[in-house]
Design an enzyme around this catalytic site. Sequence first.
Site, short mmCIF file in Angstrom:
data_model
loop_
_atom_site.label_atom_id
_atom_site.label_comp_id
_atom_site.label_asym_id
_atom_site.label_seq_id
_atom_site.Cartn_x
_atom_site.Cartn_y
_atom_site.Cartn_z
N GLU A 145 10.92 3.72 6.54
CA GLU A 145 11.04 3.65 8.00
C GLU A 145 11.46 4.94 8.54
O GLU A 145 11.82 4.95 9.90
CB GLU A 145 11.20 2.53 8.55
CG GLU A 145 10.38 1.18 8.67
CD GLU A 145 11.50 0.41 8.58
OE1 GLU A 145 11.17 -0.95 9.46
OE2 GLU A 145 12.66 0.24 7.53
N GLY B 199 1.05 -1.03 -0.11
CA GLY B 199 0.06 -0.17 0.21
C GLY B 199 1.01 1.25 -0.27
O GLY B 199 0.27 2.38 0.11
N ARG C 299 17.32 10.34 -3.96
CA ARG C 299 16.54 10.84 -4.90
C ARG C 299 15.53 10.58 -4.70
O ARG C 299 14.64 9.49 -4.84
CB ARG C 299 16.95 10.62 -6.02
CG ARG C 299 16.06 10.91 -7.74
CD ARG C 299 16.96 9.66 -8.68
NE ARG C 299 16.21 10.95 -9.67
CZ ARG C 299 16.16 9.83 -11.56
NH1 ARG C 299 17.34 8.95 -11.02
NH2 ARG C 299 16.09 10.64 -12.35
#
Length: 706
Positions: free
Chosen positions: A666, A453, A589
């Site tokens: 994270e 997701g 990036r």
Amino acid sequence: MIGDGINRTEGPRKVAGQVPYSAERRDAGDPLHGFVRGAAIGSGRITEIDTTAAEAAPGVRLVLTHRNAPPQGDLADLGGLHDAKPELVDDRIVRYGQPVALVVADSFEQARAAAMLIEVSYDREPADFDFFAHAGGGEVQDVSAVGDFEQAFAEAPVSIDATYTTPYHFGHPMEPNAAIADWRDGHLTVYLTAQMLNQLLDGLALTLMLDKADITIDSAYVGGGFGSKIGLHCEAVLASLATRILERPVKLAMTRRQMFSLVGHRAASQSRIRLGATADGRLTALGHDAHVQTTIRDDWREPVANVARALYAAPNRLTRRSHVELDVGAPEPVRGPGELPGLMVFESAVDELAEKLGMDPVELRLRNDTQIDPEKNRPLNGRRLADCLREGAERFGWDDRPIVPASRRDGDWLIGYGVASSIRSHWQMATDVRVRIDPAGLVTVQSDMTDLGTGTYTIMAQVAASALNVPVEQVQVELGRTDHPKGWGSGGSWGSGNMSVATDRACSAVREKVFAAAGKGFNDIFAEVRRHFPNGVEAIGHTIGANDDPNYKAYSQFTYGASFAEVGVDAYTGEVRLRRMLGVFSFGRVLNAKTARSQLLGGMIWGVSAALHEGGDVDPRYGHWVNGDLAEYLIPTHADIPAIDAIVLDDFDEHANHMGVKGIGELGAGGTGGSVANAVYNATGVRVRDFPITLGRLLPGLIARG
């Protein structure tokens, strides 16, 4: 195309209900339904189990217990991701809620009702469930030492020595753990909600004693993971056992309450942090001793003490971990493993040192910034922590912070500011991706990588579209099947970065094949494929593992960030409210500006939750989770989170890979909890070292201060 914040390519189909999660799949037809009966004790043995009533209940097709379960592979002493995870193998109970029976029936309701008819008697044995009764101790592992820490700390002009604790955390996503297993013609297909397929394929094959070629795992769409779907759990194993017996597809979906006992958790931890510095704020000694919960059958040790190893410079360093084996469920990685609890406590300690020095907390962090890994003595490529701190301080208005704790009020509310740094390891894992161009004008990208997701379908379409110079609408991405090229799954923030590099290389290889046939002057790659490759053209792109990449031997690979929080604390009740928050991040990036920002905001909210809300409580008598559901395991609601913002510094990390990208999933969850904790102290003058910061922990200090 790369970097554009385009909408999810699969978004419209998800909204329209055309993208089924694993438990909704009907590829195998309508399934039978399973329900797990869990153990009512935390440690001991089953002395008697009577399934007569359950077997006679309406709609029941099968009742499995340790008495009639098929043979399975042996559980390794320290079960890793690739190891067998057998279920219902004997009468031994090692954790509360452990499966003692599986009932399969025509409907979920019938299976659940029948499971409650099973009569189980136990012989309870003495057990140890209380982590916080163990003050340190245990075998010391994962030691990293540089210089002479003990002497430097003893001689430091300014020092702190503080102990912090973090509780158990759970990473339960929107979609519960579920599986539909279908055995036909000697082949097992498992529609599984999972994060890392090839590791689970290894473990499932060993468990069922099947060849891996006889199993396909399909996790095309996953409704969140956060670590809860990395390991092999009972839903996959038990559904697979049942379908082989019944030769009918079997669905097994965990209830929310079952997930607390059948899926792992983040280990509780206790940290002793010692920092020594000169009077001008130069760190001379940096020490972090972490003590974490584990079990006897567990290979996961929450790396709480690792977070500071490349965070700040200090010539004398000592970080290490010990553990205590308890009779509760095995811990597993949960979003930001190590970083979330480790940075929350370590950055609180840095704040305590700043106050003792009489120094601006941002300035203390900047003064100890480094471009060289202080433990590995090699460059920290892409190190822009200082830029994150400075940019964040300016945008947040840090200069206006209350310098003296508990000095600013807004009516009954005490106002405080806090800051914390973030750091997250960037991992590179071996990954293969297939890219194919069909003459009909379709580019197909295939990998066993899963999309939790987070936007992987969209990002991979962007990378392929950019590399082949085609519209993104003509790129089809197929993910989450073990018969696709092997990647390393979604976890550790490595998924999109590894797959992007492999996808770009596969596209380059396809282009080279077209160049060789058509020359380099063409404008329409689809036209050239139709002309020269009537059956289509494809290639495999590869990302090499970090151990084989010179960049990962020459440079230490991390991502960075800084978070700033303003809180209000009711002076009379101790209620804490986040008023605003800003995060500034640097990770190379950007692949998709919209999905990247979404990931960072979600991580920041998780950090707020860890600081103020979350904590799993084990009953020290019986070993069950007292608050084992989402009604009592507190997480933030919309009312708890005001408008927050995440800023990304424009960057390209040439030493990470040829695309300059790193993982971010994270990073946002790292130091955010520390910034909230530091803001609470700044508002109140009360330092809470046991997380989360609850009313019961904060209010006594407020009363004592008057």
